[in-house]
Design an enzyme around this catalytic site. Sequence first.
Site, PDB file in Angstrom:
ATOM      1  N   ARG A 150      12.519  -7.720   3.918  1.00  0.00           N
ATOM      2  CA  ARG A 150      12.688  -6.265   3.741  1.00  0.00           C
ATOM      3  C   ARG A 150      13.901  -5.736   4.521  1.00  0.00           C
ATOM      4  O   ARG A 150      14.095  -6.061   5.681  1.00  0.00           O
ATOM      5  CB  ARG A 150      11.414  -5.567   4.214  1.00  0.00           C
ATOM      6  CG  ARG A 150      11.447  -4.071   4.052  1.00  0.00           C
ATOM      7  CD  ARG A 150      10.070  -3.489   4.061  1.00  0.00           C
ATOM      8  NE  ARG A 150       9.389  -3.618   5.343  1.00  0.00           N
ATOM      9  CZ  ARG A 150       8.148  -3.182   5.559  1.00  0.00           C
ATOM     10  NH1 ARG A 150       7.464  -2.630   4.587  1.00  0.00           N
ATOM     11  NH2 ARG A 150       7.595  -3.327   6.740  1.00  0.00           N
TER      12      ARG A 150
ATOM     13  N   LYS B 116       0.831  -1.213   0.000  1.00  0.00           N
ATOM     14  CA  LYS B 116       0.000   0.000   0.000  1.00  0.00           C
ATOM     15  C   LYS B 116       0.860   1.255   0.000  1.00  0.00           C
ATOM     16  O   LYS B 116       0.612   2.193  -0.735  1.00  0.00           O
ATOM     17  CB  LYS B 116      -0.887   0.087   1.266  1.00  0.00           C
ATOM     18  CG  LYS B 116      -1.761  -1.098   1.531  1.00  0.00           C
ATOM     19  CD  LYS B 116      -2.615  -0.883   2.792  1.00  0.00           C
ATOM     20  CE  LYS B 116      -1.856  -0.858   4.106  1.00  0.00           C
ATOM     21  NZ  LYS B 116      -1.311  -2.137   4.551  1.00  0.00           N
TER      22      LYS B 116
ATOM     23  N   ARG C 247       1.536  -9.937  13.151  1.00  0.00           N
ATOM     24  CA  ARG C 247       0.904  -8.795  12.467  1.00  0.00           C
ATOM     25  C   ARG C 247      -0.173  -9.258  11.491  1.00  0.00           C
ATOM     26  O   ARG C 247      -1.211  -8.618  11.359  1.00  0.00           O
ATOM     27  CB  ARG C 247       1.966  -7.971  11.729  1.00  0.00           C
ATOM     28  CG  ARG C 247       2.780  -7.113  12.678  1.00  0.00           C
ATOM     29  CD  ARG C 247       4.096  -6.697  12.083  1.00  0.00           C
ATOM     30  NE  ARG C 247       3.979  -5.811  10.961  1.00  0.00           N
ATOM     31  CZ  ARG C 247       4.948  -5.590  10.072  1.00  0.00           C
ATOM     32  NH1 ARG C 247       6.101  -6.218  10.198  1.00  0.00           N
ATOM     33  NH2 ARG C 247       4.765  -4.748   9.088  1.00  0.00           N
TER      34      ARG C 247
HETATM   35  P1  ADP Z   1       2.544  -2.483   8.138  1.00  0.00           P
HETATM   36  O1  ADP Z   1       1.360  -2.024   7.337  1.00  0.00           O
HETATM   37  O2  ADP Z   1       3.617  -3.030   7.263  1.00  0.00           O
HETATM   38  O3  ADP Z   1       2.206  -3.316   9.328  1.00  0.00           O
HETATM   39  P2  ADP Z   1       2.834   0.129   9.321  1.00  0.00           P
HETATM   40  O4  ADP Z   1       4.022   0.968   9.107  1.00  0.00           O
HETATM   41  O5  ADP Z   1       1.516   0.594   8.755  1.00  0.00           O
HETATM   42  O6  ADP Z   1       3.273  -1.256   8.751  1.00  0.00           O
HETATM   43  O7  ADP Z   1       2.588  -0.121  10.874  1.00  0.00           O
HETATM   44  C1  ADP Z   1       3.618  -0.581  11.722  1.00  0.00           C
HETATM   45  C2  ADP Z   1       3.058  -0.737  13.149  1.00  0.00           C
HETATM   46  O8  ADP Z   1       2.605   0.544  13.641  1.00  0.00           O
HETATM   47  C3  ADP Z   1       1.826  -1.634  13.296  1.00  0.00           C
HETATM   48  O9  ADP Z   1       2.161  -3.005  13.411  1.00  0.00           O
HETATM   49  C4  ADP Z   1       1.198  -1.076  14.576  1.00  0.00           C
HETATM   50  O10 ADP Z   1       1.884  -1.489  15.733  1.00  0.00           O
HETATM   51  C5  ADP Z   1       1.429   0.419  14.445  1.00  0.00           C
HETATM   52  N1  ADP Z   1       0.300   1.097  13.755  1.00  0.00           N
HETATM   53  C6  ADP Z   1       0.355   1.746  12.561  1.00  0.00           C
HETATM   54  N2  ADP Z   1      -0.846   2.258  12.244  1.00  0.00           N
HETATM   55  C7  ADP Z   1      -1.695   1.913  13.251  1.00  0.00           C
HETATM   56  C8  ADP Z   1      -3.081   2.119  13.499  1.00  0.00           C
HETATM   57  N3  ADP Z   1      -3.859   2.789  12.639  1.00  0.00           N
HETATM   58  N4  ADP Z   1      -3.600   1.605  14.651  1.00  0.00           N
HETATM   59  C9  ADP Z   1      -2.848   0.944  15.517  1.00  0.00           C
HETATM   60  N5  ADP Z   1      -1.546   0.696  15.347  1.00  0.00           N
HETATM   61  C10 ADP Z   1      -0.956   1.168  14.227  1.00  0.00           C
END
Ligand code: ADP
Length: 221
Positions: A127, A13, A171
Amino acid sequence: MVVVLLGPPGVGKGTQAVRLVDELTAVHVSTGDLLRAARREGTELGTLAQGFMDRGELVPDDLILDLVKEHLAGIDASTDVMFDGFPRTTDQATGLDAVLEASGRKVNSVVLFEAPDEVLVKRLSGRRSCPECGAVYNAYFSPPVVEDVCDRSGGTLLHRADDEPDTVKRRLQVYLDQTAPLIAFYQDHSAAMTRIGADRDVEAIYADFQVAVTGSTGDVS
Ligand code: ADP
């Protein structure tokens, strides 16, 4: 226009969003990026979020909603916004609706990126990124010439703590349990939803993504 990108971790994304917002002069709001910036800056939020992120769990909804509200307050309400990695729970989605409604906006479009779990595990666990120039590699699909060394800057590549194999599995489970219900949530919503198969070449995905968001490919101005 407000667009929400949905899909599991590792589905790409962010890569797609960065490219399209650049063409559209929209704003990309990635809560993952905002949280990592808060951690680097050592803010209270960054410290609170750290443990959740490293364990592959979600940061609590109230912290995330405050973060998004604060961030949106600095963006003009007429600016197009693309949310990436947010909302991740139904409470975050209803919270977002309330924030948008206050400025006469709503979620107009939802794009759902999909790929099989085994592809996601390989993408995430492979990654590597360069802390010096931000370049991103994948040990399986796009390795650097010398293992763990950046081709561009010569810096030592890092592996995100939450990209360790066990955390990646966690995750993906968290996505299924807490975020996938948003697919039904948005199907009942007035927003248009487009599904995109993301186990394909980046360019093929991008062409479909452009159509989903703008209604056409190529010149989107
Ligand atoms: P990915 O989509 O690869 O998991 P992100 O960079 O979007 O990576 O998110 C990394 C981490 O940040 C998530 O595993 C979570 O712990 C936290 N996080 C990000 N966005 C949110 C959200 N909207 N709500 C709760 N936790 C979030």
